[in-house]
Motif scaffolding. Structure first.
Motif, short mmCIF file in Angstrom:
data_model
loop_
_atom_site.label_atom_id
_atom_site.label_comp_id
_atom_site.label_asym_id
_atom_site.label_seq_id
_atom_site.Cartn_x
_atom_site.Cartn_y
_atom_site.Cartn_z
N VAL A 10 0.85 -1.19 0.00
CA VAL A 10 0.00 0.00 0.00
C VAL A 10 0.88 1.24 0.00
CG1 VAL A 10 -1.76 1.25 1.30
CG2 VAL A 10 -1.82 -1.23 1.19
N CYS A 11 0.46 2.23 -0.75
CA CYS A 11 1.18 3.51 -0.82
C CYS A 11 1.22 4.13 0.57
CB CYS A 11 0.49 4.44 -1.80
SG CYS A 11 1.20 6.10 -1.86
N ARG A 12 2.39 4.51 1.02
CA ARG A 12 2.51 5.05 2.38
C ARG A 12 2.07 6.51 2.46
NH1 ARG A 12 9.00 5.62 3.28
NH2 ARG A 12 9.39 6.80 1.39
N ASP A 13 1.95 7.18 1.33
CA ASP A 13 1.49 8.57 1.36
C ASP A 13 -0.01 8.68 1.49
OD1 ASP A 13 4.07 9.53 1.15
OD2 ASP A 13 4.03 9.53 -1.03
N CYS A 14 -0.76 7.78 0.82
CA CYS A 14 -2.22 7.90 0.85
C CYS A 14 -2.89 6.74 1.59
CB CYS A 14 -2.77 7.97 -0.57
SG CYS A 14 -2.50 6.48 -1.56
N ASP A 15 -2.13 5.78 2.08
CA ASP A 15 -2.65 4.62 2.83
C ASP A 15 -3.70 3.84 2.05
OD1 ASP A 15 -1.02 4.90 5.04
OD2 ASP A 15 -2.39 6.31 6.00
N GLY A 16 -3.58 3.80 0.73
CA GLY A 16 -4.49 3.01 -0.08
C GLY A 16 -5.75 3.74 -0.50
N PHE A 17 -5.86 5.02 -0.18
CA PHE A 17 -7.00 5.84 -0.61
C PHE A 17 -6.48 6.88 -1.60
CE2 PHE A 17 -8.15 4.22 3.54
CZ PHE A 17 -9.41 3.71 3.30
N VAL A 19 -7.65 8.48 -4.35
CA VAL A 19 -8.45 9.57 -4.90
C VAL A 19 -9.41 10.06 -3.83
CG1 VAL A 19 -10.05 10.25 -6.72
CG2 VAL A 19 -8.32 8.53 -7.19
N VAL A 20 -9.42 11.35 -3.61
CA VAL A 20 -10.33 11.94 -2.62
C VAL A 20 -11.13 13.04 -3.30
CG1 VAL A 20 -8.85 11.42 -0.64
CG2 VAL A 20 -8.61 13.59 -1.81
N ALA A 21 -12.31 13.30 -2.75
CA ALA A 21 -13.15 14.40 -3.24
C ALA A 21 -13.20 15.47 -2.16
CB ALA A 21 -14.54 13.89 -3.56
N ILE A 22 -12.89 16.68 -2.53
CA ILE A 22 -12.89 17.80 -1.60
C ILE A 22 -13.98 18.76 -2.04
CG2 ILE A 22 -11.55 19.71 -0.67
CD1 ILE A 22 -9.04 18.08 -1.27
N THR A 23 -14.90 19.08 -1.13
CA THR A 23 -15.95 20.02 -1.49
C THR A 23 -15.41 21.44 -1.43
OG1 THR A 23 -16.74 20.14 0.78
CG2 THR A 23 -17.77 18.50 -0.64
N THR A 24 -15.90 22.27 -2.33
CA THR A 24 -15.45 23.65 -2.40
C THR A 24 -16.29 24.59 -1.56
OG1 THR A 24 -16.79 24.06 -4.35
CG2 THR A 24 -14.54 23.31 -4.71
N GLY A 25 -17.43 24.12 -1.08
CA GLY A 25 -18.31 24.96 -0.28
C GLY A 25 -19.42 25.58 -1.08
N LEU A 36 -13.92 18.78 -5.96
CA LEU A 36 -12.70 18.57 -6.73
C LEU A 36 -12.20 17.16 -6.45
CD1 LEU A 36 -10.87 21.88 -5.83
CD2 LEU A 36 -12.12 21.39 -7.92
N ARG A 37 -11.77 16.45 -7.50
CA ARG A 37 -11.17 15.13 -7.31
C ARG A 37 -9.66 15.30 -7.31
NH1 ARG A 37 -13.66 10.16 -9.15
NH2 ARG A 37 -11.64 9.79 -10.08
N ILE A 38 -9.02 14.86 -6.23
CA ILE A 38 -7.58 14.99 -6.08
C ILE A 38 -6.96 13.60 -6.06
CG2 ILE A 38 -5.73 15.93 -4.65
CD1 ILE A 38 -7.64 18.03 -5.76
N VAL A 39 -5.92 13.40 -6.85
CA VAL A 39 -5.23 12.11 -6.98
C VAL A 39 -3.90 12.18 -6.24
CG1 VAL A 39 -4.25 10.47 -8.63
CG2 VAL A 39 -6.32 11.70 -9.21
N CYS A 40 -3.54 11.09 -5.56
CA CYS A 40 -2.27 11.02 -4.83
C CYS A 40 -1.10 11.19 -5.81
CB CYS A 40 -2.16 9.68 -4.12
SG CYS A 40 -0.58 9.41 -3.30
N PRO A 41 -0.21 12.16 -5.57
CA PRO A 41 0.90 12.37 -6.49
C PRO A 41 1.98 11.29 -6.39
CG PRO A 41 1.03 13.91 -4.68
CD PRO A 41 -0.26 13.17 -4.52
N ALA A 42 2.03 10.58 -5.30
CA ALA A 42 3.08 9.57 -5.12
C ALA A 42 2.80 8.31 -5.93
CB ALA A 42 3.24 9.22 -3.66
N CYS A 43 1.54 7.84 -5.94
CA CYS A 43 1.21 6.59 -6.63
C CYS A 43 0.39 6.82 -7.90
CB CYS A 43 0.47 5.65 -5.68
SG CYS A 43 -1.15 6.27 -5.16
#
Length: 59
Positions: A10-17, A19-25, A36-43
């Motif tokens: 498992v990627c140690r930067d994102c712990d296996g998660f 892609v995350v979605a961040i609400t803008t408000g 916004l969909r943000i992808v882990c830059p390490a993996c």
């Protein structure tokens, strides 16, 4: 009795998660939230760590 299974590294930067979605408000006209969909830059969104051999090869 639990069985041991072979787990991928498992990627140690994102712990296996990867892609995350961040609400803008803000909200769209239909009431849903803008996100916004943000992808882990390490993996690069795979959730798995690269092996040391692939990292040395530049992949």
């Amino acid at each position: 009795m639990p069985q041991r299974t072979r787990t991928a590294r498992v990627c140690r930067d994102c712990d296996g998660f990867p892609v995350v979605a961040i609400t803008t408000g803000t909200r769209h006209t239909d009431g849903t939230r803008a996100a916004l969909r943000i992808v882990c830059p390490a993996c690069q969104g795979t959730g798995r760590a690269l092996s040391a051999a692939l990292a040395r090869m530049g992949r």
